[in-house]
Design a protein around this motif. Structure first.
Motif, PDB file in Angstrom:
ATOM      1  N   MET A   1       0.846  -1.184   0.000  1.00  0.00           N
ATOM      2  CA  MET A   1       0.000   0.000   0.000  1.00  0.00           C
ATOM      3  C   MET A   1       0.884   1.239   0.000  1.00  0.00           C
ATOM      4  O   MET A   1       1.781   1.379   0.823  1.00  0.00           O
ATOM      5  CB  MET A   1      -0.908   0.003   1.232  1.00  0.00           C
ATOM      6  CG  MET A   1      -1.858   1.187   1.306  1.00  0.00           C
ATOM      7  SD  MET A   1      -2.987   1.014   2.706  1.00  0.00           S
ATOM      8  CE  MET A   1      -3.986  -0.350   2.155  1.00  0.00           C
ATOM      9  N   ALA A   2       0.658   2.150  -0.935  1.00  0.00           N
ATOM     10  CA  ALA A   2       1.484   3.338  -1.050  1.00  0.00           C
ATOM     11  C   ALA A   2       1.331   4.222   0.170  1.00  0.00           C
ATOM     12  O   ALA A   2       0.280   4.278   0.790  1.00  0.00           O
ATOM     13  CB  ALA A   2       1.091   4.121  -2.308  1.00  0.00           C
ATOM     14  N   TYR A  27      -8.456  -2.341   5.171  1.00  0.00           N
ATOM     15  CA  TYR A  27      -9.666  -3.122   5.457  1.00  0.00           C
ATOM     16  C   TYR A  27      -9.303  -4.555   5.821  1.00  0.00           C
ATOM     17  O   TYR A  27      -9.963  -5.509   5.437  1.00  0.00           O
ATOM     18  CB  TYR A  27     -10.631  -3.090   4.261  1.00  0.00           C
ATOM     19  CG  TYR A  27     -12.080  -3.258   4.674  1.00  0.00           C
ATOM     20  CD1 TYR A  27     -12.726  -2.255   5.381  1.00  0.00           C
ATOM     21  CD2 TYR A  27     -12.790  -4.411   4.367  1.00  0.00           C
ATOM     22  CE1 TYR A  27     -14.041  -2.399   5.767  1.00  0.00           C
ATOM     23  CE2 TYR A  27     -14.113  -4.564   4.748  1.00  0.00           C
ATOM     24  CZ  TYR A  27     -14.732  -3.554   5.445  1.00  0.00           C
ATOM     25  OH  TYR A  27     -16.049  -3.694   5.834  1.00  0.00           O
ATOM     26  N   GLY A  28      -8.206  -4.688   6.595  1.00  0.00           N
ATOM     27  CA  GLY A  28      -7.880  -5.974   7.188  1.00  0.00           C
ATOM     28  C   GLY A  28      -8.642  -6.151   8.472  1.00  0.00           C
ATOM     29  O   GLY A  28      -9.781  -5.674   8.615  1.00  0.00           O
ATOM     30  N   LEU A  29      -8.037  -6.819   9.446  1.00  0.00           N
ATOM     31  CA  LEU A  29      -8.715  -7.067  10.723  1.00  0.00           C
ATOM     32  C   LEU A  29      -9.158  -5.771  11.382  1.00  0.00           C
ATOM     33  O   LEU A  29     -10.332  -5.612  11.743  1.00  0.00           O
ATOM     34  CB  LEU A  29      -7.782  -7.839  11.657  1.00  0.00           C
ATOM     35  CG  LEU A  29      -8.267  -7.991  13.111  1.00  0.00           C
ATOM     36  CD1 LEU A  29      -9.531  -8.821  13.164  1.00  0.00           C
ATOM     37  CD2 LEU A  29      -7.176  -8.613  13.975  1.00  0.00           C
ATOM     38  N   ALA A  30      -8.243  -4.819  11.560  1.00  0.00           N
ATOM     39  CA  ALA A  30      -8.583  -3.584  12.261  1.00  0.00           C
ATOM     40  C   ALA A  30      -9.669  -2.803  11.531  1.00  0.00           C
ATOM     41  O   ALA A  30     -10.636  -2.331  12.142  1.00  0.00           O
ATOM     42  CB  ALA A  30      -7.341  -2.723  12.444  1.00  0.00           C
ATOM     43  N   GLY A  31      -9.506  -2.656  10.215  1.00  0.00           N
ATOM     44  CA  GLY A  31     -10.464  -1.857   9.462  1.00  0.00           C
ATOM     45  C   GLY A  31     -11.831  -2.477   9.360  1.00  0.00           C
ATOM     46  O   GLY A  31     -12.853  -1.804   9.542  1.00  0.00           O
ATOM     47  N   SER A  91      -4.040   0.702   8.498  1.00  0.00           N
ATOM     48  CA  SER A  91      -3.129  -0.034   7.617  1.00  0.00           C
ATOM     49  C   SER A  91      -1.971  -0.582   8.447  1.00  0.00           C
ATOM     50  O   SER A  91      -1.887  -0.334   9.653  1.00  0.00           O
ATOM     51  CB  SER A  91      -2.638   0.910   6.516  1.00  0.00           C
ATOM     52  OG  SER A  91      -2.231   2.148   7.073  1.00  0.00           O
ATOM     53  N   PRO A  92      -1.050  -1.354   7.837  1.00  0.00           N
ATOM     54  CA  PRO A  92       0.079  -1.908   8.610  1.00  0.00           C
ATOM     55  C   PRO A  92       0.843  -0.851   9.392  1.00  0.00           C
ATOM     56  O   PRO A  92       0.945   0.310   8.982  1.00  0.00           O
ATOM     57  CB  PRO A  92       0.934  -2.565   7.526  1.00  0.00           C
ATOM     58  CG  PRO A  92      -0.063  -2.994   6.484  1.00  0.00           C
ATOM     59  CD  PRO A  92      -1.080  -1.882   6.458  1.00  0.00           C
ATOM     60  N   ASN A  93       1.409  -1.273  10.512  1.00  0.00           N
ATOM     61  CA  ASN A  93       2.021  -0.336  11.463  1.00  0.00           C
ATOM     62  C   ASN A  93       3.057   0.596  10.823  1.00  0.00           C
ATOM     63  O   ASN A  93       3.137   1.770  11.170  1.00  0.00           O
ATOM     64  CB  ASN A  93       2.678  -1.118  12.604  1.00  0.00           C
ATOM     65  CG  ASN A  93       1.667  -1.795  13.499  1.00  0.00           C
ATOM     66  OD1 ASN A  93       0.470  -1.541  13.420  1.00  0.00           O
ATOM     67  ND2 ASN A  93       2.141  -2.680  14.370  1.00  0.00           N
ATOM     68  N   LYS A  94       3.853   0.066   9.896  1.00  0.00           N
ATOM     69  CA  LYS A  94       4.935   0.878   9.333  1.00  0.00           C
ATOM     70  C   LYS A  94       4.414   2.052   8.511  1.00  0.00           C
ATOM     71  O   LYS A  94       5.174   2.992   8.220  1.00  0.00           O
ATOM     72  CB  LYS A  94       5.865   0.021   8.487  1.00  0.00           C
ATOM     73  CG  LYS A  94       5.247  -0.526   7.201  1.00  0.00           C
ATOM     74  CD  LYS A  94       6.260  -1.366   6.432  1.00  0.00           C
ATOM     75  CE  LYS A  94       5.671  -1.909   5.129  1.00  0.00           C
ATOM     76  NZ  LYS A  94       6.663  -2.730   4.386  1.00  0.00           N
TER      77      LYS A  94
END
Length: 379
Positions: A1-2, A27-31, A91-94
């Motif tokens: 993801m940009a 829109y993974g687990l958290a989203g 989105s991912p932590n980074k």
């Protein structure tokens, strides 16, 4: 993801006569389990745009939120910035810091899933940016609205435990097989592992209940074959108040301990089992629709007493406060409408990250790490 940081047009100010429009990145687990359903259930908020490059997840968004736009990248979301009032970063932590920086610079209010950043310094830089731009910034620490946490807070405030001396908190699971993905990566830039995942919750709760920490000791272990990130971690905090917190996060616990045990000078409280809200959300239940929300069966109640084990009938059952994740986004909406405080601030998140960084150093060096008095107190 940009994670572009290119300039975007400022958002149009919200009108009191219309809902606040929310863009959700991820829109993974958290989203999908937490943010989208809770936003949709909040009066005054509407889920307007969701960023996901995954086709199946995009179809899931369209099925669950027919009026929401689905776009493939943050760049596409920034093109709609003038149509939005709030961006939620799940989105991912980074990606948290670069995406939050772009959104804040654009004048968009921002909610970031925990952990806000990799370091306390980065979190404080984001807080300073929000101050300079006059923009709202909050961190999603939903476990402050867990039923057990709310119950412990009530018991402490009511003085039922006397002077609290020791706090034990466990977020344990039995997941002997790896699931894969960035959360289990050992790459530092991914900010994976349980210390920063579940550890963000248990440390935040301890700081809220008992104030800043002055000493941290931790053991962060990698237990499962093939694992690269910590999956069995213990954190001991000494608070400036004198309370000691013992915190456990694990994916390798074959027999689960009590979720919370609080020992005071007058009585102790022991609570087993997790708050029911995450399970309900995973099952597709929704606040405001499936009622009563956040309420657990009476036989799950914790017990308060002294001198004997609750497992052998000691003490008396204590009614558990209903869990209330919807309260977080209700507070966000109120803050954006009326200028009230953020329900969780970036500086509070920095306090938590200060402890997590000390815990990492402690585990790496095999010693307790001191934190200067006041270093974890919110500025």
């Amino acid at each position: 993801m940009a994670t572009t940081t290119s300039p975007v047009s400022p958002a149009t100010p919200a009108s009191p006569s219309r809902p606040l429009r929310v863009g959700l990145i991820g829109y993974g687990l958290a989203g999908s389990v937490f943010h989208a359903p809770l936003v949709a259930a909040t009066d005054g908020l509407v889920l307007d745009t969701v960023v996901t490059s995954d086709q199946a997840r995009g179809e899931q968004v369209r099925a669950e939120f027919a009026d929401a736009h689905v776009v493939p990248s943050p760049d596409a979301l920034w093109e709609r910035a003038s149509e939005l009032d709030l961006v939620v970063i799940a989105s991912p932590n980074k990606t948290h810091v670069p995406l939050a920086t772009t959104a804040l610079t654009a004048g968009l209010a921002v909610v970031v899933d925990k952990p806000l950043a990799a370091t306390a310094a980065q979190a404080r830089e984001l807080a300073a940016l929000a101050d300079r731009t006059g923009t709202f910034l909050s961190v999603f620490q939903n476990r402050r609205w867990d039923n057990d946490f709310l119950t412990v807070r009530r018991l402490i405030e009511d003085g039922e435990l006397g002077e609290v001396q020791r706090f034990e908190s466990r977020f344990e699971r039995w997941r002997p097989q790896l699931k894969g993905g960035w959360r289990e990566s050992g790459a530092p830039e991914e900010i994976g592992g349980l210390l920063y995942d579940l550890g963000s919750h248990v440390v935040d709760q301890a700081l809220v209940l008992f104030g800043p920490a002055v000493r941290v000791y931790a053991e962060a272990d990698v237990r499962r074959p093939g694992a690269r990130a910590d999956d069995d971690t213990f954190i001991a905090l000494t608070h400036a108040s004198g309370v000691r917190s013992h915190l456990y996060v694990s994916a390798t616990t074959a027999q689960l301990g009590p979720r919370m045990r609080v020992l005071g000078s007058a009585a102790g409280y022991v609570k087993y089992g997790l708050d029911p809200q995450e399970a309900a959300l995973r099952e597709g239940k929704r606040p405001g629709v499936d009622l009563p929300w956040g309420v657990e069966p009476e036989d799950c109640r914790g017990r308060i007493g002294s001198g004997e084990s609750p497992l052998t009938g000691g003490g008396r059952p204590v009614p558990t406060e209903p869990g209330d994740y919807p309260a977080y986004y209700a507070a966000v909406a109120a803050a954006l409408r009326d200028g009230g405080p953020a329900p969780v601030t970036a500086r509070e998140a920095a306090d938590c990250l200060e402890v997590l960084e000390a815990a990492r150093r402690s585990s790496d060096e095999g010693r307790a790490v001191g934190i200067s008095p006041g270093a974890t107190a919110s500025a």
